[in-house]
Design an enzyme around this catalytic site. Sequence first.
Site, PDB file in Angstrom:
ATOM      1  N   THR A 243      -0.028  23.522  10.864  1.00  0.00           N
ATOM      2  CA  THR A 243       1.328  21.913  10.617  1.00  0.00           C
ATOM      3  C   THR A 243       1.339  20.920  11.878  1.00  0.00           C
ATOM      4  OG1 THR A 243       2.461  23.937   9.111  1.00  0.00           O
ATOM      5  CG2 THR A 243       4.255  22.327  10.498  1.00  0.00           C
TER       6      THR A 243
ATOM      7  N   ASN B  87     -11.172  28.447  12.797  1.00  0.00           N
ATOM      8  CA  ASN B  87     -10.996  28.244  11.513  1.00  0.00           C
ATOM      9  C   ASN B  87     -12.038  29.344  10.210  1.00  0.00           C
ATOM     10  OD1 ASN B  87      -8.620  27.331  11.244  1.00  0.00           O
ATOM     11  ND2 ASN B  87     -10.635  25.578  11.770  1.00  0.00           N
TER      12      ASN B  87
ATOM     13  N   THR C 210      -7.116  38.342  10.727  1.00  0.00           N
ATOM     14  CA  THR C 210      -6.337  39.808  11.064  1.00  0.00           C
ATOM     15  C   THR C 210      -4.511  39.946  10.941  1.00  0.00           C
ATOM     16  OG1 THR C 210      -6.235  39.193  14.011  1.00  0.00           O
ATOM     17  CG2 THR C 210      -7.996  40.519  13.225  1.00  0.00           C
TER      18      THR C 210
ATOM     19  N   LYS D   4       5.076  19.688  18.163  1.00  0.00           N
ATOM     20  CA  LYS D   4       4.017  20.604  17.815  1.00  0.00           C
ATOM     21  C   LYS D   4       2.683  20.543  16.461  1.00  0.00           C
ATOM     22  CE  LYS D   4       3.147  24.266  15.183  1.00  0.00           C
ATOM     23  NZ  LYS D   4       2.324  24.498  14.260  1.00  0.00           N
TER      24      LYS D   4
ATOM     25  N   THR E 165       2.637  27.179  17.411  1.00  0.00           N
ATOM     26  CA  THR E 165       1.853  28.620  17.171  1.00  0.00           C
ATOM     27  C   THR E 165       0.647  28.768  18.146  1.00  0.00           C
ATOM     28  OG1 THR E 165       1.172  26.890  15.798  1.00  0.00           O
ATOM     29  CG2 THR E 165       2.742  27.857  14.588  1.00  0.00           C
TER      30      THR E 165
ATOM     31  N   GLU F  26      -7.672  21.641  17.393  1.00  0.00           N
ATOM     32  CA  GLU F  26      -8.192  22.487  17.033  1.00  0.00           C
ATOM     33  C   GLU F  26      -8.869  22.793  17.679  1.00  0.00           C
ATOM     34  OE1 GLU F  26      -5.766  24.779  13.809  1.00  0.00           O
ATOM     35  OE2 GLU F  26      -7.534  23.626  12.990  1.00  0.00           O
TER      36      GLU F  26
END
Lengths: 408, 408
Positions: B195, B403, B408, B184, B158, B281
């Site tokens: 995830t 985050n 969008t 992933k 992702t 992240e």
Amino acid sequence: MVQTVKTHEIDKVEGGNILSPLGFQSGGVHSGLRYRKKDFGLLMSDTPASVAAVYTQSHFQAPPLKVTQEGIEKSGKIQGVVINSAVANACTGKEGLENAYKMREMIAKRFGLPEEYIAVASTGVIGEQLPMEKIFYGCETVELSREGAHDFQKSILTTDTCEKSACYQTKIDGKTVTIGGAAKGSGMIHPNMATMLGFITTDATIETEALQTALSQSIEKSFNQITVDGETSTNDMVLTMANGSVEHDPLTENHPDWEKFQVALQLVCEDLAKQVARDGEGATKLIEVNVKGASTNEEARIIAKKVVGSSLVKTAMYGLDANWGRIVGAIGHSDATVDPNGCDIYIEDQLVFSDGTPCPFSEEQATEDMSNAEVKIDIRLHEGEGKGTAWGCDLTYDYVKINASYRT
Amino acid sequence: MVQTVKTHEIDKVEGGNILSPLGFQSGGVHSGLRYRKKDFGLLMSDTPASVAAVYTQSHFQAPPLKVTQEGIEKSGKIQGVVINSAVANACTGKEGLENAYKMREMIAKRFGLPEEYIAVASTGVIGEQLPMEKIFYGCETVELSREGAHDFQKSILTTDTCEKSACYQTKIDGKTVTIGGAAKGSGMIHPNMATMLGFITTDATIETEALQTALSQSIEKSFNQITVDGETSTNDMVLTMANGSVEHDPLTENHPDWEKFQVALQLVCEDLAKQVARDGEGATKLIEVNVKGASTNEEARIIAKKVVGSSLVKTAMYGLDANWGRIVGAIGHSDATVDPNGCDIYIEDQLVFSDGTPCPFSEEQATEDMSNAEVKIDIRLHEGEGKGTAWGCDLTYDYVKINASYRT
């Protein structure tokens, strides 16, 4: 809140504080621990007071907490509490423990009281010894007065951006009793975590054991239900003193007005707890999560705290993003019974998720709602009658900035 | 790692992946779910394979996981797994469940296999239905090949910044068996949480039940020991297929080479888990926390995970701040037995905290050590023989940015 108590039976006293109850004095001075700000405070009852306290669950409990706990266990009463900010006296070993005793001894001698009658608290940087000459200076120069509430409230702050106080009144045996409180929290002092301290005074007549019961019940639904970043400090403590300045039948669980007192105490705790959450590091808003319909009250509180503590929910709130998926995520991995198909989620007044699937809602309205200084998330389950609330704040760039900057 | 297995008995295969074991093919295409990137993947064994899987603990388990779990329970074998990214098919109700079944049916028909032989996985935005025309397109156009590992690995990503793969070999009954894996994770798709998906292949001969034992043991010390932000997804799954392409006595816990296989599988899991943590992240570095001397291995793992998951430790690591106070704080409020006076903390090679008090150390050296892409924190307790490791990443401005930005 317990439903049998009518709200008109308990009054919030605007502008009230720890000196609103009868028979308390306080003060705060600059002892030199901090650069300019007040850093040394003293709160004293005119007479020995019943006492209740809750302490950090951290394995690394700081020396001042040990000294306080020991004194309370020995005497069952206290008369005052001395506190310094800037240095937490935590992880300081034997020398730290001796220093906490010395701090207590100084105040006790000056006011002619038994040492056990003085509680000790510290907040600030951990791993550094207290500079005792400054502590001695504070002990010698701090002055008590009936107008000293703000001085005390200022002296306990670290990087808090504002003083925190609350006051509620209720009637016991027809007589007005007052409960006042001061707190600090969510400020970070390198290299410490955010220490939360609360001091509560009341002129009610209540024995130590009953006061402890009332405090423990109140804490569970207030201070234990706030989270800024999931951390617990070495120095967290909430301490309550009841000096019996208002004479009435001593409060016990069998007293007809017990519940009014307990709820009033809880409201003071809740008020202070919310002020601490709102002033969380880098926070721009207070987030309140209400859970209804959980199996038990305890499970409701677990879910509420999980949601309000989720980094993803916190960043979404900062970003004005009505991101129900993250709320679902947080509920989903809480240690509580949840039927995904029987779960409704509201952000303010809008239903955004119902029975396991998303609902259409106005993103525009949601963005507007989340722009306010307080945002409410309501979660309705169908597991039982349990309900609970938790408070927190958003996660912002400033949180990272405050906590990533190198110690200086 | 289990100490009785000598390290030379297990080899890491550089550049190896899910197609390194014999008898597997894969592929990945762009079905139109994402704007340009590959978003639809298929991994297939040449023959029916033993299977083991672990699923998210979330109460809101996504439909594809339910379909996969049901299929595995029914047949005890699978032959392939089909996956799409971009849309997680989570919180999608009855329609979502039907879509997951349809996705499985399409692949099963095309390859002439029983439906239960196909596992299904999805990752991406939650609360949206799968656009089935795109899923059908993917099912019809995806092609299998022995060189299709990268296409598959790309199709499952992702917002991951890189592909994640690992491969280890060991000898069972003197014959080389290979274990390969792809994963992933830690990328965020609005409005979903990160995830984590893992797919592991092996040509070893092992029944489903024994494979599940080996996987569960491996997960406990690998994927369950990483944290990016303490969140759990609705779609997390790790799936392992063993097709028996290499013939040897079937592996069971009584097989003399069982431990070698189990450790090799664990190394694949650990390798992938670390890649996921490193790619968390906004992360700039991998943090590894090792705990030794805890009461039990489980307590060691609890403490390690608490430290690596602490927002205050994570921000300190980002800020290159050798802030042992925050490590103490995190250890202090873990649910494990800790004697504060018997706790040593190392940041890389420097002892910074010992026996309850801080130690002198070179801040300069610590800053240099923490500037690396991997930072190790070692914690030594004196409670017992328990040891455990956890991995995570730092908390940065980019985590908040990623985050907090509006969907969008």
